[in-house]
Every structure is written in C-alpha cells, then in structure tokens.
Scaffold this motif. Structure first.
Motif, PDB file in Angstrom:
ATOM      1  N   UNK A   1       0.847  -1.302   0.084  1.00  0.00           N
ATOM      2  CA  UNK A   1       0.038   0.096  -0.033  1.00  0.00           C
ATOM      3  C   UNK A   1       0.771   1.308   0.069  1.00  0.00           C
ATOM      4  N   UNK A   2       0.144   2.450  -0.425  1.00  0.00           N
ATOM      5  CA  UNK A   2       0.854   3.472  -0.534  1.00  0.00           C
ATOM      6  C   UNK A   2       0.905   4.403   0.980  1.00  0.00           C
ATOM      7  N   UNK A   3       1.774   4.710   1.410  1.00  0.00           N
ATOM      8  CA  UNK A   3       1.847   5.301   2.718  1.00  0.00           C
ATOM      9  C   UNK A   3       2.655   6.742   2.822  1.00  0.00           C
ATOM     10  N   UNK A   4       2.683   7.688   3.642  1.00  0.00           N
ATOM     11  CA  UNK A   4       3.309   8.952   3.671  1.00  0.00           C
ATOM     12  C   UNK A   4       4.948   8.409   4.230  1.00  0.00           C
ATOM     13  N   UNK A   5       5.781   9.086   3.824  1.00  0.00           N
ATOM     14  CA  UNK A   5       7.331   8.803   4.116  1.00  0.00           C
ATOM     15  C   UNK A   5       7.249   8.761   5.719  1.00  0.00           C
ATOM     16  N   UNK A   6       7.984   8.211   6.193  1.00  0.00           N
ATOM     17  CA  UNK A   6       8.239   8.131   7.694  1.00  0.00           C
ATOM     18  C   UNK A   6       7.176   7.115   8.196  1.00  0.00           C
ATOM     19  N   UNK A   7       6.130   6.618   7.839  1.00  0.00           N
ATOM     20  CA  UNK A   7       5.139   5.772   8.404  1.00  0.00           C
ATOM     21  C   UNK A   7       5.671   4.600   9.151  1.00  0.00           C
ATOM     22  N   UNK A   8       5.299   4.314  10.188  1.00  0.00           N
ATOM     23  CA  UNK A   8       5.913   3.090  10.893  1.00  0.00           C
ATOM     24  C   UNK A   8       5.118   1.884  10.714  1.00  0.00           C
ATOM     25  N   UNK A   9       5.733   0.953  10.227  1.00  0.00           N
ATOM     26  CA  UNK A   9       5.098  -0.459   9.699  1.00  0.00           C
ATOM     27  C   UNK A   9       5.357  -1.329  10.760  1.00  0.00           C
ATOM     28  N   UNK A  10       4.106  -2.097  11.366  1.00  0.00           N
ATOM     29  CA  UNK A  10       4.546  -3.153  12.489  1.00  0.00           C
ATOM     30  C   UNK A  10       4.841  -4.432  11.845  1.00  0.00           C
ATOM     31  N   UNK A  11       5.753  -5.095  12.434  1.00  0.00           N
ATOM     32  CA  UNK A  11       6.368  -6.442  12.151  1.00  0.00           C
ATOM     33  C   UNK A  11       6.051  -7.574  13.166  1.00  0.00           C
ATOM     34  N   UNK A  12       5.756  -8.649  12.654  1.00  0.00           N
ATOM     35  CA  UNK A  12       5.684  -9.836  13.704  1.00  0.00           C
ATOM     36  C   UNK A  12       6.713 -10.874  13.247  1.00  0.00           C
ATOM     37  N   UNK A  13       7.568 -11.181  14.195  1.00  0.00           N
ATOM     38  CA  UNK A  13       8.709 -12.119  13.793  1.00  0.00           C
ATOM     39  C   UNK A  13       8.816 -13.302  14.576  1.00  0.00           C
ATOM     40  N   UNK A  14       9.435 -14.612  14.109  1.00  0.00           N
ATOM     41  CA  UNK A  14       9.414 -15.749  14.745  1.00  0.00           C
ATOM     42  C   UNK A  14      10.457 -16.527  14.340  1.00  0.00           C
ATOM     43  N   UNK A  15      10.904 -17.553  15.204  1.00  0.00           N
ATOM     44  CA  UNK A  15      12.009 -18.599  14.681  1.00  0.00           C
ATOM     45  C   UNK A  15      11.416 -19.662  14.004  1.00  0.00           C
ATOM     46  N   UNK A  16      10.174 -19.830  13.955  1.00  0.00           N
ATOM     47  CA  UNK A  16       9.429 -21.000  13.398  1.00  0.00           C
ATOM     48  C   UNK A  16       8.995 -20.726  11.906  1.00  0.00           C
ATOM     49  N   UNK A  17      10.206 -21.011  10.995  1.00  0.00           N
ATOM     50  CA  UNK A  17       9.999 -20.704   9.585  1.00  0.00           C
ATOM     51  C   UNK A  17       8.801 -21.234   8.872  1.00  0.00           C
ATOM     52  N   UNK A  18       8.065 -22.290   9.772  1.00  0.00           N
ATOM     53  CA  UNK A  18       6.797 -22.961   9.149  1.00  0.00           C
ATOM     54  C   UNK A  18       5.774 -21.914   9.128  1.00  0.00           C
ATOM     55  N   UNK A  19       5.803 -20.906  10.039  1.00  0.00           N
ATOM     56  CA  UNK A  19       4.743 -19.657   9.923  1.00  0.00           C
ATOM     57  C   UNK A  19       4.680 -19.241   8.584  1.00  0.00           C
ATOM     58  N   UNK A  20       5.850 -19.232   7.589  1.00  0.00           N
ATOM     59  CA  UNK A  20       5.962 -18.779   6.421  1.00  0.00           C
ATOM     60  C   UNK A  20       4.950 -19.160   5.524  1.00  0.00           C
ATOM     61  N   UNK A  21       4.531 -20.289   5.621  1.00  0.00           N
ATOM     62  CA  UNK A  21       3.524 -20.955   4.938  1.00  0.00           C
ATOM     63  C   UNK A  21       2.336 -21.036   5.189  1.00  0.00           C
ATOM     64  N   UNK A  22       1.979 -20.170   6.276  1.00  0.00           N
ATOM     65  CA  UNK A  22       0.657 -20.172   6.921  1.00  0.00           C
ATOM     66  C   UNK A  22      -0.151 -18.736   6.677  1.00  0.00           C
ATOM     67  N   UNK A  23       0.475 -17.915   5.613  1.00  0.00           N
ATOM     68  CA  UNK A  23      -0.345 -16.732   5.351  1.00  0.00           C
ATOM     69  C   UNK A  23      -1.858 -16.943   4.734  1.00  0.00           C
TER      70      UNK A  23
END
Length: 265
Positions: A243-265
């Motif tokens: 999506x288009x956002x204003x410069x400087x917008x803060x983007x939330x991130x969710x991180x894991x060590x379980x790479x299996x979650x990458x296939x659960x989108x």
C-alpha cells in the motif's frame, strides 16, 4: 609483353593485398571471440549463487559456510551491540539472499568484544541513502526517520543519538543508533510498503529504510527469548504490504524463529 607482365604483377600484388586484408580481418575476429570467451570465463558470466546468511555466526563458522557456498568472506568492520555475543557477525554486505557471482567476497561487520568510539560524521544535506551508507561505514546504525516540512525532501536536517543532537566530530559508541530529522515537501511524499515476509530483523529494517519508512510495533513470538534469537527471527506477518503510505510511516512487524509460519499466510 612488358605490359602483360606488368599487369600480371599488379594482379598478384592486389591478390596479395586482399589476402592479407582478409587474413587480418579473420585474425581480429578470432581475437575478439577469444577475448569474449576469456572474459566470460574470468567473470564467470551467468554463474551466480545466493549470498548465504552469516548473521549471528562466528567468523570461523562464517568462513566454513562461505567455502561450502562458493563465496568468500572478509571482516571489514566491527560494532558493539551489548546484548549480542562478542565476535559474531552482526551485518553483511551484500545482504543474505542477494544474487552474487561465485567467489565473490561478502563483507562482514562483527560484534566487538569491547565497546569502541567512532567519530560522528556530518550528515547534514545528505540523502537518506548516502546517510545510511556513511553511518554503516562508521559502524553506526540508521534509526528512525523523523520527517518535518521542508522543500528538500529526503534530505537530512539533523542527527540524534538517544534524543541528543550530534555534531560532526562528536565521539559516539560504535553500534549506536542514529535517528535523522529529514525534510519532506508537498509532493513526492508517499512510498510503497515493500514485502518483508521471510526477511530477518536487520534486513527487514534496511528494506523499510530503502522505502523511507520506519519500523513500528515489533512483536516477537514467545520462542524468541534472547537478543541473538531476535537477530535470527524472520518476519512472518507485516502491516500494509503493497500500500501507499506517507514517508516516515511506522510499519508493524511480527517475527518468529518458526519458519513454518511463513507458509501459513
């Protein structure tokens, strides 16, 4: 008879000239083909590999992995990250996953055992890209991009460490995070949020800065318990992808060590 002999000699001479011209042209063509083939072999044209991920590895482990993956490694700098074990790789260039030629050296920045201080550069008037490169060359990290109205979009107007303005020549601890005050005009003030899924924490932050964005809320899974874990964690979910956002917008991130979650989108 004399004129016939003269004509015959002239014909022989012309034939000799043409033979030499054709021979020379053929020689040049052969040289060009040989040069092209040699250059192809020397540069290993088309033979690329994916740059391995060396983050959080010791130098010895990085060297072993580099040999296995047909690339080289060179330690070119160090920073001091208090929560990260000493001697392990903190950052690499090119980034993990980049296409590189076989035998290419990957430049490593390792975490120093003891803190050292570096001279703060003068970033005023720099573009974001130039400022980040200069900070990394000094062993410093780019932090938040704080935008203010100014005609010079994406030009650095101020530099801060822990909220305190820093001037060129000030000594700061290597590995410090430097926040920048940056200009933004009425036009060209939006950017597209990149896809960050699968990227490790540091690479994801770099990718956001490439698009003039900030990291917002960072949420780690419960299996991420140490700072070393956080460095190795990958993004499995993000806000506002594409999506288009204003410069400087803060983007939330969710991180894991379980790479299996990458296939659960």
């Amino acid at each position: 008879m004399a004129s016939k002999a003269k004509a015959k000699d002239l014909a022989k001479k012309e034939s000799w000239i043409w033979k030499n011209l054709l021979g020379g042209a053929a020689f040049i063509v052969v040289l060009l083909i040989v040069a092209a083939l040699s250059l192809r072999i020397i540069t290993r044209h088309g033979k690329t590999v994916m740059a391995p991920d060396f983050t959080n590895l010791s130098v010895k482990e990085a060297q072993a992995l580099a040999k296995k993956e047909n690339v080289g490694v060179k330690v070119v700098d160090s920073v001091f990250v208090r929560r990260l074990p000493g001697g392990v790789v903190y950052r690499q260039l090119p980034q993990a996953g980049s296409k590189v030629k076989k035998g290419r050296s990957i430049f490593l920045t390792i975490n120093s055992v003891v803190p050292r201080k570096v001279v703060m550069p003068n970033l005023y008037g720099y573009s974001i890209t130039e400022a980040r490169a200069e900070l990394q060359n000094r062993g410093l990290n780019l932090g938040r991009l704080n935008y203010v109205k100014d005609i010079a979009t994406n030009t650095v107007l101020g530099q801060y460490v822990a909220g305190t303005e820093q001037h060129a020549g000030d000594l700061v601890v290597s590995g410090s995070t430097v926040d920048l005050k940056v200009g933004v005009g009425k036009e060209d003030n939006e950017t597209i949020v990149p896809r960050l899924i699968g990227l490790k924490y540091v690479s994801a932050i770099d990718a956001l800065h490439d698009r003039f964005l900030n990291a917002g809320r960072i949420q780690f899974d419960p299996n991420v318990r140490t700072y070393a874990d956080s460095v190795n964690a990958v993004v499995y979910q993000q806000e506002a992808e594409g999506s288009a956002k204003p410069l400087g917008t803060a983007i939330g991130l969710f991180l894991t060590l379980d790479e299996g979650k990458l296939t659960q989108e």
